[in-house]
Design a protein around this motif. Structure first.
Motif, PDB file in Angstrom:
ATOM      1  N   TYR A 111       0.841  -1.195   0.000  1.00 52.75           N
ATOM      2  CA  TYR A 111       0.000   0.000   0.000  1.00 52.75           C
ATOM      3  C   TYR A 111       0.875   1.244   0.000  1.00 52.75           C
ATOM      4  O   TYR A 111       2.058   1.194   0.320  1.00 52.75           O
ATOM      5  N   ASP A 112       0.253   2.350  -0.345  1.00 46.99           N
ATOM      6  CA  ASP A 112       0.854   3.673  -0.207  1.00 46.99           C
ATOM      7  C   ASP A 112      -0.222   4.554   0.408  1.00 46.99           C
ATOM      8  O   ASP A 112      -1.272   4.762  -0.193  1.00 46.99           O
ATOM      9  N   LEU A 113       0.026   5.025   1.625  1.00 49.35           N
ATOM     10  CA  LEU A 113      -0.914   5.918   2.294  1.00 49.35           C
ATOM     11  C   LEU A 113      -0.499   7.329   1.941  1.00 49.35           C
ATOM     12  O   LEU A 113       0.453   7.864   2.480  1.00 49.35           O
ATOM     13  N   GLY A 114      -1.205   7.902   0.980  1.00 49.76           N
ATOM     14  CA  GLY A 114      -0.784   9.155   0.382  1.00 49.76           C
ATOM     15  C   GLY A 114      -1.374  10.398   1.008  1.00 49.76           C
ATOM     16  O   GLY A 114      -1.597  10.480   2.220  1.00 49.76           O
ATOM     17  N   ALA A 115      -1.655  11.338   0.146  1.00 50.73           N
ATOM     18  CA  ALA A 115      -2.050  12.688   0.520  1.00 50.73           C
ATOM     19  C   ALA A 115      -3.360  12.741   1.300  1.00 50.73           C
ATOM     20  O   ALA A 115      -4.218  11.876   1.164  1.00 50.73           O
ATOM     21  N   THR A 116      -3.485  13.795   2.100  1.00 46.58           N
ATOM     22  CA  THR A 116      -4.775  14.044   2.725  1.00 46.58           C
ATOM     23  C   THR A 116      -5.740  14.535   1.649  1.00 46.58           C
ATOM     24  O   THR A 116      -5.334  15.097   0.626  1.00 46.58           O
ATOM     25  N   ALA A 117      -7.009  14.291   1.887  1.00 44.33           N
ATOM     26  CA  ALA A 117      -8.037  14.634   0.912  1.00 44.33           C
ATOM     27  C   ALA A 117      -9.323  14.967   1.656  1.00 44.33           C
ATOM     28  O   ALA A 117      -9.479  14.642   2.831  1.00 44.33           O
ATOM     29  N   THR A 118     -10.235  15.621   0.946  1.00 40.69           N
ATOM     30  CA  THR A 118     -11.536  15.963   1.516  1.00 40.69           C
ATOM     31  C   THR A 118     -12.630  15.389   0.631  1.00 40.69           C
ATOM     32  O   THR A 118     -12.651  15.612  -0.577  1.00 40.69           O
ATOM     33  N   THR A 167     -12.672  14.843   6.139  1.00 40.20           N
ATOM     34  CA  THR A 167     -11.250  14.804   5.825  1.00 40.20           C
ATOM     35  C   THR A 167     -10.731  13.395   6.029  1.00 40.20           C
ATOM     36  O   THR A 167     -11.110  12.709   6.974  1.00 40.20           O
ATOM     37  N   GLY A 168      -9.866  12.965   5.126  1.00 42.49           N
ATOM     38  CA  GLY A 168      -9.273  11.637   5.203  1.00 42.49           C
ATOM     39  C   GLY A 168      -7.990  11.596   4.411  1.00 42.49           C
ATOM     40  O   GLY A 168      -7.324  12.628   4.239  1.00 42.49           O
ATOM     41  N   ARG A 169      -7.661  10.428   3.901  1.00 44.60           N
ATOM     42  CA  ARG A 169      -6.450  10.253   3.094  1.00 44.60           C
ATOM     43  C   ARG A 169      -6.757   9.350   1.917  1.00 44.60           C
ATOM     44  O   ARG A 169      -7.715   8.580   1.944  1.00 44.60           O
ATOM     45  N   LEU A 170      -5.911   9.442   0.903  1.00 46.90           N
ATOM     46  CA  LEU A 170      -6.024   8.551  -0.246  1.00 46.90           C
ATOM     47  C   LEU A 170      -5.003   7.431  -0.086  1.00 46.90           C
ATOM     48  O   LEU A 170      -3.804   7.677   0.049  1.00 46.90           O
ATOM     49  N   LEU A 171      -5.497   6.226  -0.090  1.00 51.52           N
ATOM     50  CA  LEU A 171      -4.698   5.019   0.051  1.00 51.52           C
ATOM     51  C   LEU A 171      -4.669   4.334  -1.303  1.00 51.52           C
ATOM     52  O   LEU A 171      -5.701   4.251  -1.966  1.00 51.52           O
ATOM     53  N   GLU A 172      -3.510   3.852  -1.706  1.00 52.02           N
ATOM     54  CA  GLU A 172      -3.416   3.076  -2.945  1.00 52.02           C
ATOM     55  C   GLU A 172      -2.919   1.684  -2.610  1.00 52.02           C
ATOM     56  O   GLU A 172      -1.965   1.529  -1.843  1.00 52.02           O
TER      57      GLU A 172
END
Length: 128
Positions: A23-30, A51-56
Protein backbone atom coordinates in the motif's frame (compact mmCIF):
# COMPACT_ATOMS: atom_id res chain seq x y z
CA UNK A 1 -3.88 -0.51 -8.21
CA UNK A 2 -6.99 0.72 -6.41
CA UNK A 3 -7.24 4.20 -4.93
CA UNK A 4 -9.35 4.33 -1.75
CA UNK A 5 -10.53 7.31 0.31
CA UNK A 6 -10.10 6.36 3.99
CA UNK A 7 -11.52 8.41 6.87
CA UNK A 8 -11.34 6.19 9.95
CA UNK A 9 -8.84 3.73 11.36
CA UNK A 10 -7.07 3.40 8.00
CA UNK A 11 -5.74 6.95 8.28
CA UNK A 12 -3.29 5.43 10.79
CA UNK A 13 -0.28 3.82 9.00
CA UNK A 14 0.09 1.15 11.71
CA UNK A 15 -3.51 0.05 11.23
CA UNK A 16 -3.09 -0.14 7.45
CA UNK A 17 0.09 -2.21 7.88
CA UNK A 18 -1.81 -4.67 10.10
CA UNK A 19 -4.22 -5.47 7.23
CA UNK A 20 -2.35 -4.84 3.97
CA UNK A 21 1.04 -5.97 2.71
CA UNK A 22 1.28 -3.57 -0.23
CA UNK A 23 0.00 0.00 0.00
CA UNK A 24 0.85 3.67 -0.21
CA UNK A 25 -0.91 5.92 2.29
CA UNK A 26 -0.78 9.15 0.38
CA UNK A 27 -2.05 12.69 0.52
CA UNK A 28 -4.77 14.04 2.72
CA UNK A 29 -8.04 14.63 0.91
CA UNK A 30 -11.54 15.96 1.52
CA UNK A 31 -14.71 14.12 0.61
CA UNK A 32 -17.37 16.72 -0.22
CA UNK A 33 -21.03 15.74 0.01
CA UNK A 34 -20.75 13.22 2.86
CA UNK A 35 -19.86 13.70 6.52
CA UNK A 36 -18.43 11.31 9.10
CA UNK A 37 -20.77 9.86 11.73
CA UNK A 38 -19.65 7.89 14.76
CA UNK A 39 -21.08 4.49 15.60
CA UNK A 40 -19.55 1.17 16.54
CA UNK A 41 -17.23 2.05 13.64
CA UNK A 42 -17.24 5.36 11.73
CA UNK A 43 -19.44 5.71 8.69
CA UNK A 44 -20.67 8.43 6.35
CA UNK A 45 -23.99 10.23 5.94
CA UNK A 46 -25.36 12.67 3.36
CA UNK A 47 -24.20 16.31 3.43
CA UNK A 48 -21.15 18.15 4.68
CA UNK A 49 -17.60 16.97 4.21
CA UNK A 50 -15.03 14.60 5.67
CA UNK A 51 -11.25 14.80 5.82
CA UNK A 52 -9.27 11.64 5.20
CA UNK A 53 -6.45 10.25 3.09
CA UNK A 54 -6.02 8.55 -0.25
CA UNK A 55 -4.70 5.02 0.05
CA UNK A 56 -3.42 3.08 -2.95
CA UNK A 57 -3.24 -0.71 -2.90
CA UNK A 58 -3.58 -3.70 -5.20
CA UNK A 59 -5.24 -5.57 -2.30
CA UNK A 60 -8.79 -4.23 -2.59
CA UNK A 61 -10.18 -7.71 -1.86
CA UNK A 62 -8.50 -7.69 1.54
CA UNK A 63 -10.08 -4.31 2.29
CA UNK A 64 -13.50 -5.61 1.21
CA UNK A 65 -13.12 -8.56 3.59
CA UNK A 66 -11.96 -6.32 6.45
CA UNK A 67 -14.87 -3.89 5.94
CA UNK A 68 -17.47 -6.68 5.79
CA UNK A 69 -18.69 -5.91 2.27
CA UNK A 70 -19.96 -9.45 1.68
CA UNK A 71 -22.05 -9.36 4.86
CA UNK A 72 -23.45 -5.88 4.06
CA UNK A 73 -21.78 -4.09 6.98
CA UNK A 74 -20.15 -1.67 4.52
CA UNK A 75 -20.68 -1.03 0.81
CA UNK A 76 -17.84 0.01 -1.47
CA UNK A 77 -18.73 2.83 -3.86
CA UNK A 78 -16.79 4.76 -6.48
CA UNK A 79 -16.51 8.54 -6.02
CA UNK A 80 -15.04 10.91 -8.63
CA UNK A 81 -11.89 12.86 -7.86
CA UNK A 82 -12.14 16.59 -8.55
CA UNK A 83 -8.92 16.33 -10.60
CA UNK A 84 -10.13 13.42 -12.73
CA UNK A 85 -10.27 9.72 -12.07
CA UNK A 86 -11.97 8.18 -9.07
CA UNK A 87 -11.44 6.52 -5.72
CA UNK A 88 -13.27 3.81 -3.87
CA UNK A 89 -14.92 4.63 -0.54
CA UNK A 90 -16.54 2.45 2.12
CA UNK A 91 -19.89 3.50 3.59
CA UNK A 92 -21.18 1.60 6.61
CA UNK A 93 -24.80 0.72 7.23
CA UNK A 94 -25.80 3.07 10.08
CA UNK A 95 -28.38 0.63 11.42
CA UNK A 96 -25.78 -2.15 11.75
CA UNK A 97 -23.24 0.25 13.25
CA UNK A 98 -25.53 2.01 15.72
CA UNK A 99 -24.83 5.35 14.04
CA UNK A 100 -27.25 8.27 14.00
CA UNK A 101 -27.51 8.71 10.22
CA UNK A 102 -30.24 8.55 7.63
CA UNK A 103 -30.03 7.95 3.89
CA UNK A 104 -32.87 9.20 1.69
CA UNK A 105 -35.04 6.91 -0.35
CA UNK A 106 -36.48 3.47 0.14
CA UNK A 107 -35.19 -0.02 -0.29
CA UNK A 108 -31.94 -1.69 0.68
CA UNK A 109 -29.14 0.41 2.17
CA UNK A 110 -26.76 -0.15 -0.74
CA UNK A 111 -29.38 1.00 -3.26
CA UNK A 112 -30.05 4.20 -1.28
CA UNK A 113 -26.32 5.02 -1.06
CA UNK A 114 -25.75 4.45 -4.78
CA UNK A 115 -28.85 6.50 -5.69
CA UNK A 116 -27.67 9.40 -3.54
CA UNK A 117 -24.22 9.36 -5.16
CA UNK A 118 -25.78 9.36 -8.63
CA UNK A 119 -28.00 12.35 -7.80
CA UNK A 120 -25.65 14.53 -5.73
CA UNK A 121 -22.30 16.17 -6.48
CA UNK A 122 -20.15 14.02 -4.18
CA UNK A 123 -16.42 14.38 -4.98
CA UNK A 124 -13.01 13.88 -3.44
CA UNK A 125 -10.39 16.63 -3.65
CA UNK A 126 -6.74 16.30 -2.69
CA UNK A 127 -5.49 18.67 0.00
CA UNK A 128 -2.24 19.98 -1.46
Amino acid sequence: MARVFVYGTFTDPDRVASVLDRYDLGATATLRGLHRVEGRYPTLAPGGETTGRLLETPEIGRLDAYEGVESGLYVRVTVPLSTGGSAECYVGDPESLGADAAWPGTGPFEKRVRSYLEEEAVTIGRNE
